[in-house]
Design a protein around this motif. Structure first.
Motif, mmCIF file in Angstrom:
data_model
loop_
_atom_site.group_PDB
_atom_site.id
_atom_site.type_symbol
_atom_site.label_atom_id
_atom_site.label_comp_id
_atom_site.label_asym_id
_atom_site.label_seq_id
_atom_site.Cartn_x
_atom_site.Cartn_y
_atom_site.Cartn_z
ATOM 1 N N PRO A 8 0.648 -1.292 -0.298
ATOM 2 C CA PRO A 8 -0.242 -0.116 0.426
ATOM 3 C C PRO A 8 1.037 0.978 0.049
ATOM 4 C CG PRO A 8 -0.621 -1.392 1.842
ATOM 5 C CD PRO A 8 0.639 -2.063 1.473
ATOM 6 N N LEU A 9 0.710 1.911 -0.633
ATOM 7 C CA LEU A 9 1.116 3.094 -1.287
ATOM 8 C C LEU A 9 0.462 4.658 -0.795
ATOM 9 C CD1 LEU A 9 2.895 3.096 -5.151
ATOM 10 C CD2 LEU A 9 3.698 2.459 -2.964
ATOM 11 N N ALA A 10 -0.483 4.729 -0.265
ATOM 12 C CA ALA A 10 -1.128 5.536 0.279
ATOM 13 C C ALA A 10 -2.772 5.424 0.391
ATOM 14 C CB ALA A 10 -1.334 6.808 -1.253
ATOM 15 N N HIS A 11 -3.379 5.791 1.301
ATOM 16 C CA HIS A 11 -5.065 5.378 1.249
ATOM 17 C C HIS A 11 -5.540 6.562 2.159
ATOM 18 C CE1 HIS A 11 -2.199 2.199 3.359
ATOM 19 N NE2 HIS A 11 -3.185 1.749 4.010
ATOM 20 N N GLU A 12 -6.860 6.825 1.212
ATOM 21 C CA GLU A 12 -7.941 7.512 0.803
ATOM 22 C C GLU A 12 -9.256 7.058 1.665
ATOM 23 O OE1 GLU A 12 -8.054 11.012 -1.016
ATOM 24 O OE2 GLU A 12 -9.400 12.073 -0.214
ATOM 25 N N GLY A 13 -10.351 7.712 2.592
ATOM 26 C CA GLY A 13 -10.868 7.112 3.120
ATOM 27 C C GLY A 13 -11.163 5.593 3.296
ATOM 28 N N LEU A 14 -11.686 4.373 2.332
ATOM 29 C CA LEU A 14 -11.410 3.128 2.438
ATOM 30 C C LEU A 14 -10.143 2.496 1.183
ATOM 31 C CD1 LEU A 14 -15.022 1.898 3.687
ATOM 32 C CD2 LEU A 14 -13.409 2.498 4.838
ATOM 33 N N GLU A 26 1.008 -1.347 -4.886
ATOM 34 C CA GLU A 26 1.521 -1.779 -5.839
ATOM 35 C C GLU A 26 2.108 -3.108 -5.726
ATOM 36 O OE1 GLU A 26 4.687 0.713 -7.619
ATOM 37 O OE2 GLU A 26 5.595 -0.298 -6.348
ATOM 38 N N LEU A 27 1.896 -3.798 -6.772
ATOM 39 C CA LEU A 27 1.881 -4.941 -7.316
ATOM 40 C C LEU A 27 2.106 -5.523 -8.467
ATOM 41 C CD1 LEU A 27 -1.082 -7.360 -6.614
ATOM 42 C CD2 LEU A 27 -1.651 -4.890 -7.164
ATOM 43 N N HIS A 28 2.996 -6.559 -9.034
ATOM 44 C CA HIS A 28 3.100 -6.544 -9.567
ATOM 45 C C HIS A 28 3.939 -6.045 -11.117
ATOM 46 C CE1 HIS A 28 1.937 -10.438 -8.463
ATOM 47 N NE2 HIS A 28 0.721 -10.778 -8.514
ATOM 48 N N LEU A 45 -2.492 -9.549 -14.513
ATOM 49 C CA LEU A 45 -1.437 -8.380 -14.062
ATOM 50 C C LEU A 45 -0.003 -8.229 -14.725
ATOM 51 C CD1 LEU A 45 -2.576 -7.602 -10.477
ATOM 52 C CD2 LEU A 45 -3.656 -6.022 -12.866
ATOM 53 N N GLY A 46 0.318 -7.483 -14.844
ATOM 54 C CA GLY A 46 1.977 -7.848 -15.774
ATOM 55 C C GLY A 46 1.595 -9.316 -16.319
ATOM 56 N N ARG A 47 3.323 -10.208 -16.036
ATOM 57 C CA ARG A 47 2.976 -10.874 -15.956
ATOM 58 C C ARG A 47 2.274 -12.393 -15.520
ATOM 59 N NH1 ARG A 47 8.201 -10.117 -17.422
ATOM 60 N NH2 ARG A 47 9.187 -11.192 -15.570
ATOM 61 N N ARG A 48 1.876 -11.577 -13.926
ATOM 62 C CA ARG A 48 0.935 -12.529 -13.067
ATOM 63 C C ARG A 48 -0.374 -13.149 -13.767
ATOM 64 N NH1 ARG A 48 4.389 -12.739 -8.307
ATOM 65 N NH2 ARG A 48 2.631 -14.160 -7.325
ATOM 66 N N LYS A 49 -1.021 -14.041 -13.235
ATOM 67 C CA LYS A 49 -1.977 -14.339 -13.582
ATOM 68 C C LYS A 49 -2.730 -14.413 -12.509
ATOM 69 C CE LYS A 49 -4.074 -18.657 -16.465
ATOM 70 N NZ LYS A 49 -4.090 -19.565 -17.873
ATOM 71 N N LEU A 50 -3.934 -14.211 -12.089
ATOM 72 C CA LEU A 50 -4.391 -14.144 -10.614
ATOM 73 C C LEU A 50 -6.282 -15.312 -10.760
ATOM 74 C CD1 LEU A 50 -3.768 -10.963 -9.173
ATOM 75 C CD2 LEU A 50 -2.290 -13.129 -8.705
ATOM 76 N N ALA A 51 -5.952 -16.396 -10.374
ATOM 77 C CA ALA A 51 -7.193 -17.023 -11.004
ATOM 78 C C ALA A 51 -8.234 -16.214 -10.746
ATOM 79 C CB ALA A 51 -7.241 -18.248 -10.056
ATOM 80 N N ALA A 84 -1.445 -8.110 8.550
ATOM 81 C CA ALA A 84 -2.092 -8.830 7.174
ATOM 82 C C ALA A 84 -0.651 -8.249 6.099
ATOM 83 C CB ALA A 84 -2.950 -8.793 6.597
ATOM 84 N N MET A 85 -0.150 -7.119 6.031
ATOM 85 C CA MET A 85 0.197 -6.639 5.057
ATOM 86 C C MET A 85 2.550 -7.355 5.153
ATOM 87 S SD MET A 85 -1.130 -5.595 2.413
ATOM 88 C CE MET A 85 -2.628 -5.815 2.774
ATOM 89 N N GLU A 86 2.158 -7.094 4.190
ATOM 90 C CA GLU A 86 4.736 -7.613 4.478
ATOM 91 C C GLU A 86 5.363 -6.632 3.758
ATOM 92 O OE1 GLU A 86 4.597 -11.333 2.113
ATOM 93 O OE2 GLU A 86 3.680 -12.479 3.744
ATOM 94 N N ARG A 87 4.376 -5.712 3.342
ATOM 95 C CA ARG A 87 4.899 -4.197 2.783
ATOM 96 C C ARG A 87 4.798 -3.884 3.100
ATOM 97 N NH1 ARG A 87 8.196 -5.850 -2.781
ATOM 98 N NH2 ARG A 87 8.467 -3.946 -1.945
ATOM 99 N N GLY A 88 4.715 -2.068 3.093
ATOM 100 C CA GLY A 88 4.551 -1.118 3.251
ATOM 101 C C GLY A 88 4.472 -0.487 5.087
ATOM 102 N N LEU A 89 4.605 1.147 4.849
ATOM 103 C CA LEU A 89 4.099 1.713 6.446
ATOM 104 C C LEU A 89 3.477 1.473 6.991
ATOM 105 C CD1 LEU A 89 6.278 3.740 7.716
ATOM 106 C CD2 LEU A 89 4.258 5.723 6.248
#
Ligand code: SF4
Ligand SMILES: [Zn+2]
Lengths: 522, 346
Positions: free
Chosen positions: A3-9, A14-16, A46-52, A509-514
């Motif tokens: 997560p790079l930024a939040h507003e409201g909910l 940033e991913l893939h 998304l990019g080279r990633r395929k998400l079911a 839950a997140m593994e990255r981000g401030l």
């Protein structure tokens, strides 16, 4: 996923190599892939990633919980395009409980005009389905709106949609998504209705973000504004038996830096016992702003055109704000020197049984206005117990701390108060911070709050040098929202104080981000 | 999920209103083809207890229970209804006797009453009679009428795809059960007509076309003809709920024509007479071309060629089909078929 930024909910993720919110099928490297077998739901790329994607909601009543269909990486809110506003919000409210924080939230086939709002309410993925059909029917997408155009094409609309999403992302990054939402709501009743019904959801779960509010009619429902009005319930004036002085707000924020308020101040300072005057500014959309709170967000950060005309909504709002301030119990009397709002406020105060002096000045900061102010204050202060600078500072600190921390302020109030407003200090526990516009907790202060049940972030035991990132968060205690002050605990000890930059469940839950912007370290 | 679906179906249902027991639900006449010849067919719907399956759960698109009598209808009452139906069959060579369930279910239509009706039709000169039944009741012993017109049994296959039957229609029909019923009917000397749905709830337009085509092709070797039934909105059904919420719209008439076109070579007659055609609650197009296509479908049903018509809305239909692989439900934007003209909102 970071997560790079939040507003409201909403979140800018940033991913893939891609940033969300995005529209599948419209933007480069992001598309929907067809189902392989009937109803399997297909996938997205998304990019080279395929998400079911989760399978199609065959046989499902989308109006009943669970509202979301889940795959490993994606949560789909089926029916989002057709649900009525309440139904849609019920589903959005359940999002994190049903889907957690690590799945992307996708609302299929929604209208572009609804995308800013849905992004603000936490949706990460959209698609180009509706824009394509519009193209086939001879409508071109422009700024989220449909323009009849015989030359419209499916491809053209995909491209315009990509531009629209880029605008949504940039607004979210700058904390201006709410503004974009309010603008789309102006000519879209469905968005306006959704926005209206999402007030409470945003005020209880939304991230607090201290950006300037550029107000329009809809800003009366801005979560920061709603929250501000409620915070007045926690406020107490510096001392009992003071004289309430209502002044007009100024275009420049905070008020006391404005030319008009400096003139008021110079006038008041000459009076005997002027410390017994309690200045409260009158403004829309916030209502009433006691001087102690002037530097806090959003009081110090909003921009509204003052028309000098007060409508029925604002009339009612001032009524409610006075009810929260309870002037009849707390002040000896009141002086109204608030320009165009004076008549209205004097009437509301008298209805509450408060003794009112009106200066009657139409231009409060003019020479004549200041003269009238001086005279009214002299009259009003006659026979009012004098207030020392020390006692006044104590009271100001208490009022501010209660608004900032609510019941948790209790342990802070035991500290000695030093300095003069705005540079107040609660010895060892908190210092005035211009960035916060109020008290910033020291590590000891955060520990004192934590001991009283305040918010604590449990972090792994490592040498904390800068900010705390989500990867280091083990758990959280107490309640807090993104944007509130928290304590960081490592190995059972409070080691830092700072500002949460994620929601509680999110930082676990997140593994990255401030996760926590650290402001003080032990 | 199947349980949640059953709940959804049951939640949509309503207790049927009280009806007079001695009156049929409706009678009318319609053009039909008998042995390659156009005839006037006499049609009646008898009021009965209704389909046993709809009493337990029922199918997602079926509102027949609205016309039933939960307590059941006595043989005397059925005979009273029949006394009104019979005179209207005078001079008709073809009769269609519907119930809101299965004519061959002896607990719904007692065998002695059925035999009496058949004998009276035979005596009146009716050559062929169509009845409907779930496959489980298609046994020689349920068709043992003595003197009777030639029998045609219509069986609601709906779809030959188990997933569609299970999750879109909520019908507990097994392919084996269907083919066995077809064989039983043929052994008993009856012919078989299959009903195949076009666009059951939850499927998108393209999926619906593909599924109808596949179902017809699979059913063709076992039946004598196929009626393609575009799903329409019947009261108090799952389909009605989805329709009201905007999560499903009735199929396009273009889709009906498309399925007929793609199944021309399947070996049996396939035709369609869309219930509620041309309205929002039935198969429809943009409103401009609907009547021409409906007339064309009627002509086709009576032996003519497939309707050919041109209209602007066909391009929009194609654009929708192009999204078939990624659309998650049977909805489309409100007003899309009309090209968003004259809508109350976009
Ligand atoms: S469609 Fe046929 S089987 Fe299904 S509920 Fe209706 S009558 Fe019964
Ligand atoms: Zn048309």
């Amino acid at each position: 996923m970071e997560p790079l930024a939040h507003e409201g909910l909403g979140r800018l993720l940033e991913l893939h190599g891609r940033r969300t919110p995005l529209a599948l099928g419209a933007e480069a490297g992001a598309k929907l892939l067809s189902e392989k077998a009937l109803g399997d739901g297909g996938a997205l790329k998304l990019g080279r990633r395929k998400l079911a994607l989760p399978s199609q909601p065959l046989g499902r009543d989308t109006a009943q919980a669970p509202f979301l269909a889940l795959s490993d990486d994606v949560a789909v809110l089926d029916g989002a395009a057709s649900h009525d506003p309440r139904q849609l919000l019920a589903a959005l409210r359940a999002t994190r409980e049903e889907a957690g924080w690590r799945r992307l939230l996708y609302t299929p086939a929604v209208e572009p005009a609804e995308m800013p709002l849905l992004a603000y309410l936490g949706v990460d993925l959209f698609d180009s389905l509706t824009a394509e059909l519009r193209g086939a029917a001879g409508y071109r997408l422009e700024q989220g709106d449909w323009i009849p155009d015989a030359g419209a094409t499916t491809a053209g609309n995909r491209k315009a949609l990509a531009g629209w999403l880029a605008r949504i992302r940039s607004a979210l990054e700058q904390g201006r998504l709410r503004e974009l939402v309010e603008r789309t709501a102006l000519h879209n009743p469905r968005v306006a209705q959704l926005l209206h019904h999402s007030r409470e959801l945003l005020a209880t779960l939304g991230a607090r973000r201290a950006v300037e509010i550029r107000a329009g009619a809809l800003s009366l429902g801005h979560p920061a504004v709603t929250e501000w009005r409620h915070s007045l319930e926690r406020f107490t004036p510096p001392a009992a038996g003071m004289v309430l002085l209502l002044l007009p707000c100024s275009a420049r924020k905070p008020y006391h830096w404005s030319a008009t308020h400096r003139r008021f101040h110079r006038t008041l300072r000459e009076l005997d016992n002027w410390l017994a005057l309690h200045v409260v500014s009158v403004t829309s959309p916030l209502g009433l702003v006691p001087r102690e709170l002037e530097m806090l967000h959003p009081a110090a950060h909003y921009d509204v055109g003052v028309t000098g005309h007060w409508d029925a909504n604002e009339h009612a709002m001032f009524g409610r704000q006075l009810e929260r301030l309870r002037p009849e119990d707390r002040y000896k009397k009141a002086i109204v020197h608030a320009g165009s709002a004076s008549g209205l406020l004097a009437e509301l105060l008298r209805e509450r049984g408060v003794e009112v002096l009106e200066t009657g000045a139409e231009r409060p900061a003019s020479g004549a206005g200041l003269g009238a102010l001086r005279a009214a204050c002299r009259t009003a202060l006659r026979g009012v117990a004098s207030l020392s600078g020390r006692d006044r500072s104590r009271g100001e600190a208490a009022g501010l701390a209660q608004v900032q921390f609510g019941e948790l302020a209790e342990p802070l109030l035991a500290a000695a108060v030093q300095g003069r407003w705005p540079r107040l200090r609660l010895e060892g526990l908190a210092n005035f911070s211009p960035r916060i516009g109020g008290f910033a907790l020291t590590v000891q202060g955060a520990a004192a709050l934590a001991a009283a049940g305040g918010p604590v972030i449990e972090a792994a035991e490592f040498q904390l040098r800068g900010d705390l990132f989500a990867a280091g968060v083990i758990g959280t205690r107490g309640e807090f929202r993104n944007g509130e002050q928290v304590a960081v605990e490592q190995g059972g000890e409070i080691t830092a104080a700072g500002i949460a930059r994620m929601a509680p469940g999110e930082m676990v839950a997140m593994e990255r981000g401030l996760a926590v912007e650290v402001r003080n370290r032990g | 999920m199947a349980d949640a679906f059953a709940e959804f179906v049951n939640a949509a249902k309503q207790e049927p209103a009280a009806h007079p027991l001695d009156q049929p639900v409706a009678t009318w006449t319609e053009r039909e083809v008998l042995d390659g010849e156009q005839v006037e067919a006499g049609v009646a719907i008898l009021r009965t207890r209704g389909c046993y399956w709809s009493i337990r759960e029922g199918c997602a698109m079926c509102g027949y229970f609205n016309d039933t009598v939960p307590g059941g209808v006595s043989t005397e009452a059925l005979q009273a209804q029949w006394a009104q139906v019979l005179p209207r069959l005078a001079g008709k060579r073809y009769a269609k006797i519907y119930t809101s369930g299965s004519f061959l279910d002896p607990t719904e239509v007692p065998l002695d009453f059925a035999a009496q009706a058949m004998a009276e039709m035979h005596a009146a000169g009716v050559e062929k009679v169509l009845v409907e039944s779930l496959p489980e009741f298609v046994h020689a012993r349920h068709m043992d009428y003595g003197a009777a017109p030639a029998l045609e049994v219509a069986i609601g296959l709906e779809s030959a795809t188990p997933l569609v039957l299970d999750k879109c229609v909520n019908k507990r029909l097994k392919w084996d059960g269907f083919t066995r019923a077809c064989a039983n009917a043929h052994t008993a000397g009856a012919s078989v007509k299959a009903y195949v749905l076009l666009k059951p709830p939850f499927l998108n337009e393209a999926q619906a076309i593909d599924d109808a085509v596949a179902s017809i092709e699979r059913a063709a070797p076992h039946v004598d003809k196929v009626s393609l039934n575009p799903v329409n909105v019947q009261r108090n059904t799952v389909v009605e709920r989805l329709f009201r919420r905007g999560e499903w719209s009735a199929p396009w008439l273009w889709s009906v024509v498309e399925v007929l076109r793609r199944t021309r070579e399947c070996g049996v007659r396939v035709y369609s007479d869309p219930t509620g055609g041309g309205t929002q609650r039935g198969a429809h197009n943009c409103g401009e071309c609907d009547q021409a296509l409906l007339d064309g479908l009627t002509a086709h049903r009576l032996g003519g060629p497939l309707p050919a018509a041109a209209c602007d809305c066909r391009g929009r239909w194609k654009a929708l089909l192009a999204q078939g692989g990624v659309r998650r439900d049977g909805a489309e934007p409100w007003g899309y078929r009309r090209g968003f003209r004259g809508g109350r909102r976009f």
